[in-house]
Write an enzyme that holds these catalytic residues in place. Structure first.
Site, PDB file in Angstrom:
ATOM      1  N   HIS A 261       0.805  -1.234   0.000  1.00  0.00           N
ATOM      2  CA  HIS A 261       0.000   0.000   0.000  1.00  0.00           C
ATOM      3  C   HIS A 261       0.838   1.284   0.000  1.00  0.00           C
ATOM      4  CE1 HIS A 261       1.154  -0.192   4.178  1.00  0.00           C
ATOM      5  NE2 HIS A 261       0.736   1.049   4.325  1.00  0.00           N
ATOM      6  N   ARG A 262       2.153   1.161   0.259  1.00  0.00           N
ATOM      7  CA  ARG A 262       2.971   2.395   0.232  1.00  0.00           C
ATOM      8  C   ARG A 262       3.624   2.616  -1.135  1.00  0.00           C
ATOM      9  NH1 ARG A 262       6.872   3.045   5.225  1.00  0.00           N
ATOM     10  NH2 ARG A 262       7.872   1.308   4.157  1.00  0.00           N
ATOM     11  N   GLY A 263       3.493   1.642  -2.020  1.00  0.00           N
ATOM     12  CA  GLY A 263       4.091   1.758  -3.346  1.00  0.00           C
ATOM     13  C   GLY A 263       3.244   2.630  -4.260  1.00  0.00           C
TER      14      GLY A 263
ATOM     15  N   VAL B 113       1.535   1.865  -7.019  1.00  0.00           N
ATOM     16  CA  VAL B 113       0.245   1.265  -7.387  1.00  0.00           C
ATOM     17  C   VAL B 113      -0.616   1.022  -6.153  1.00  0.00           C
ATOM     18  CG1 VAL B 113      -0.827  -0.809  -8.350  1.00  0.00           C
ATOM     19  CG2 VAL B 113       1.159   0.223  -9.487  1.00  0.00           C
TER      20      VAL B 113
ATOM     21  N   SER C 249       2.580  -7.863 -15.357  1.00  0.00           N
ATOM     22  CA  SER C 249       3.234  -6.779 -16.115  1.00  0.00           C
ATOM     23  C   SER C 249       3.255  -7.154 -17.596  1.00  0.00           C
ATOM     24  CB  SER C 249       4.660  -6.628 -15.596  1.00  0.00           C
ATOM     25  OG  SER C 249       5.467  -6.012 -16.567  1.00  0.00           O
ATOM     26  N   SER C 250       3.377  -6.156 -18.454  1.00  0.00           N
ATOM     27  CA  SER C 250       3.429  -6.422 -19.903  1.00  0.00           C
ATOM     28  C   SER C 250       4.698  -7.174 -20.300  1.00  0.00           C
ATOM     29  CB  SER C 250       3.332  -5.117 -20.690  1.00  0.00           C
ATOM     30  OG  SER C 250       4.365  -4.234 -20.318  1.00  0.00           O
ATOM     31  N   CYS C 251       5.688  -7.240 -19.396  1.00  0.00           N
ATOM     32  CA  CYS C 251       6.926  -7.947 -19.753  1.00  0.00           C
ATOM     33  C   CYS C 251       6.757  -9.469 -19.749  1.00  0.00           C
ATOM     34  CB  CYS C 251       8.070  -7.540 -18.840  1.00  0.00           C
ATOM     35  SG  CYS C 251       7.904  -8.202 -17.200  1.00  0.00           S
TER      36      CYS C 251
ATOM     37  N   TYR D 217      12.084 -11.506 -13.676  1.00  0.00           N
ATOM     38  CA  TYR D 217      10.854 -10.845 -13.204  1.00  0.00           C
ATOM     39  C   TYR D 217       9.653 -11.419 -13.965  1.00  0.00           C
ATOM     40  CZ  TYR D 217       7.840  -6.603 -12.670  1.00  0.00           C
ATOM     41  OH  TYR D 217       6.840  -5.692 -12.428  1.00  0.00           O
TER      42      TYR D 217
ATOM     43  N   LYS E 257       6.285 -13.413 -12.680  1.00  0.00           N
ATOM     44  CA  LYS E 257       4.920 -12.929 -12.963  1.00  0.00           C
ATOM     45  C   LYS E 257       4.099 -13.997 -13.687  1.00  0.00           C
ATOM     46  CE  LYS E 257       5.161  -8.758 -11.235  1.00  0.00           C
ATOM     47  NZ  LYS E 257       4.369  -8.429 -10.047  1.00  0.00           N
TER      48      LYS E 257
ATOM     49  N   LEU F 204       3.915   1.893 -16.042  1.00  0.00           N
ATOM     50  CA  LEU F 204       3.141   2.826 -15.213  1.00  0.00           C
ATOM     51  C   LEU F 204       3.996   3.995 -14.745  1.00  0.00           C
ATOM     52  CD1 LEU F 204       1.547   0.058 -12.976  1.00  0.00           C
ATOM     53  CD2 LEU F 204       0.439   1.223 -14.906  1.00  0.00           C
TER      54      LEU F 204
ATOM     55  N   HIS G 100      12.212   3.260 -13.371  1.00  0.00           N
ATOM     56  CA  HIS G 100      11.731   3.131 -14.752  1.00  0.00           C
ATOM     57  C   HIS G 100      12.028   4.429 -15.510  1.00  0.00           C
ATOM     58  CE1 HIS G 100       9.097  -0.004 -12.853  1.00  0.00           C
ATOM     59  NE2 HIS G 100       9.474  -0.639 -13.939  1.00  0.00           N
TER      60      HIS G 100
END
Ligand SMILES: NC(=O)C1=CN([C@@H]2O[C@H](COP(=O)(O)OP(=O)(O)OC[C@H]3O[C@@H](n4cnc5c(N)ncnc54)[C@H](OP(=O)(O)O)[C@@H]3O)[C@@H](O)[C@H]2O)C=CC1
Ligand SMILES: C[C@H]1O[C@H](OP(=O)(O)OP(=O)(O)OC[C@H]2O[C@@H](n3cnc4c(=O)[nH]c(N)nc43)[C@H](O)[C@@H]2O)[C@@H](O)[C@@H](O)C1=O
Length: 314
Positions: A12-14, A16, A108-110, A137, A141, A167, A180
């Site tokens: 919750h601190r990130g 997103v 993620s799109s990756c 990563y 995912k 994002l 990023h």
């Protein structure tokens, strides 16, 4: 979800997780539970098991992960694989054990093959080799998507997987090397303007194409899908529009007000040549993004400016 349903937002601190938290509050959900990584290391199996057994959340947004840009992914390969597998395995398995009604896993799109046809349709998952800079990563995912599907198939769990595009937004990470591209460019152009530098160097050739979604838009989509979408597999969340890194740099330069030149460091990796999401499925569910790139970068830059004292120490 009822307004008083017990909802756990992991991470919750990130960028997103904090946007999801704000969106839930805005919509009147009033029983939100959170833990920082200091209070609960989500890689710890026993800690996560005790937390779920005690708290028994009804809904879970899984927005905690080891996250970073192209160099961070390429450098900390073991951590990106281990941390992400541990976090998601612990949360997904304990959500099953304690009877969570619904869980949303963020990928993620990756996850898509490096050379997949564009735009990226959900069915292109596992149809070709991955981009090497973020392979570990992406493997984590992909395992998360398959965990959700396996628990749905075997145990009947309503666990869904959402794949966001690249994002940016409030509470982003502005680390000079590990962030990023968008936060990195905001910071670099800002510092160059402040210091009166003649030029700014960006990584790679400038030719890769990327799609960018403001995190508050993603959060709105997540809360929307958490209420109405109950399918196996994955759903892309993006804008359906992309831009080259060179054009992005020119845009950020203009918004920040830097007047020097842009140089390219081609010793740095380009990564995937293009990652444009096909958002047909998302649009068919009735959700479309609201914040366009120019507006979003201006909002993110204002957020950066309000926190420059924090970033100056990093
Ligand atoms: N940023 C992007 O461009 C994209 C992000 N995503 C996905 O969205 C999700 C959120 O990303 P984003 O908000 O950008 O990431 P951030 O780095 O901003 O936030 C990640 C959060 O995860 C928490 N976290 C990390 N490790 C642990 C741990 N071991 N134990 C407990 N909590 C932990 C952190 O908690 P704390 O602050 O308490 O330390 C932090 O708040 C991730 O799943 C990511 O893969 C997908 C596509 C693009
Ligand atoms: C969201 C997604 O993000 C990651 O993939 P990526 O899209 O390649 O991420 P990126 O934002 O770091 O870079 C985008 C492009 O931009 C170029 N670029 C220029 N100058 C800077 C720069 O200064 N910093 C960075 N980071 N990139 C730069 C950079 O060379 C690349 O061509 C995944 O690892 C994974 O984390 C993931 O899921």
């Amino acid at each position: 979800m009822e307004k008083n349903s017990k909802i756990y937002i992991a991470g919750h601190r990130g960028m997103v997780g904090s946007a999801i938290y704000r969106e839930l509050q805005r919509e009147g959900f009033n029983n939100l539970i959170t833990k920082t990584s200091k209070e609960l290391d989500l890689r710890n199996q026993e800690g996560v098991a005790s937390f779920f057994a005690e708290e028994k959340p009804e809904y879970v947004f899984l927005a905690a992960a080891k996250v970073g840009g192209i160099i961070a992914n390429d450098t900390y390969r073991a951590e990106f694989l281990y941390d992400n597998l541990q976090i998601q395995n612990n949360i997904i398995h304990n959500s099953y054990l304690t009877g969570v009604k619904k869980l949303m896993f963020l990928g993620s799109s990756c996850i898509y093959p490096k050379m997949a046809p564009q735009p990226l349709k959900e069915e292109y998952l596992l149809t070709g080799p991955l981009e090497s800079t973020n392979e570990f990563y992406a493997i984590a995912k992909i395992a998360g998507i398959k965990m959700c599907d396996a628990y749905r198939d075997q145990y009947g769990c309503n666990f869904i997987s959402v794949m966001p595009t690249n994002l940016y937004g409030y509470n982003d990470n502005y680390h000079p090397q590990n962030s990023h591209v968008l936060p990195a460019l905001i910071r670099r152009f800002h510092e160059a303007k402040e210091q009166g530098l003649p030029n700014v160097t960006i990584w790679g050739s400038g030719s890769p194409l990327r799609e960018f979604l403001f995190a508050d838009d993603l959060a709105e989509a997540c809360v929307y899908l958490m209420q109405d979408y109950n399918e196996p597999g994955l759903i892309n969340v993006g804008t359906g529009k992309d831009i080259s890194i060179k054009e992005l740099a020119q845009l950020v330069k203009g918004i920040v007000g830097f007047e020097g030149d842009i140089l390219f460091d081609t010793s740095k990796p380009d990564g995937t040549p293009r990652k444009l999401m096909d958002v047909t499925k998302l649009h068919s569910k009735g959700w479309t993004h609201k914040i366009e790139l120019t507006e979003g970068i201006a909002l993110a830059y204002q957020d950066f400016l309000s926190k420059t004292s924090v970033y100056n120490t990093n």
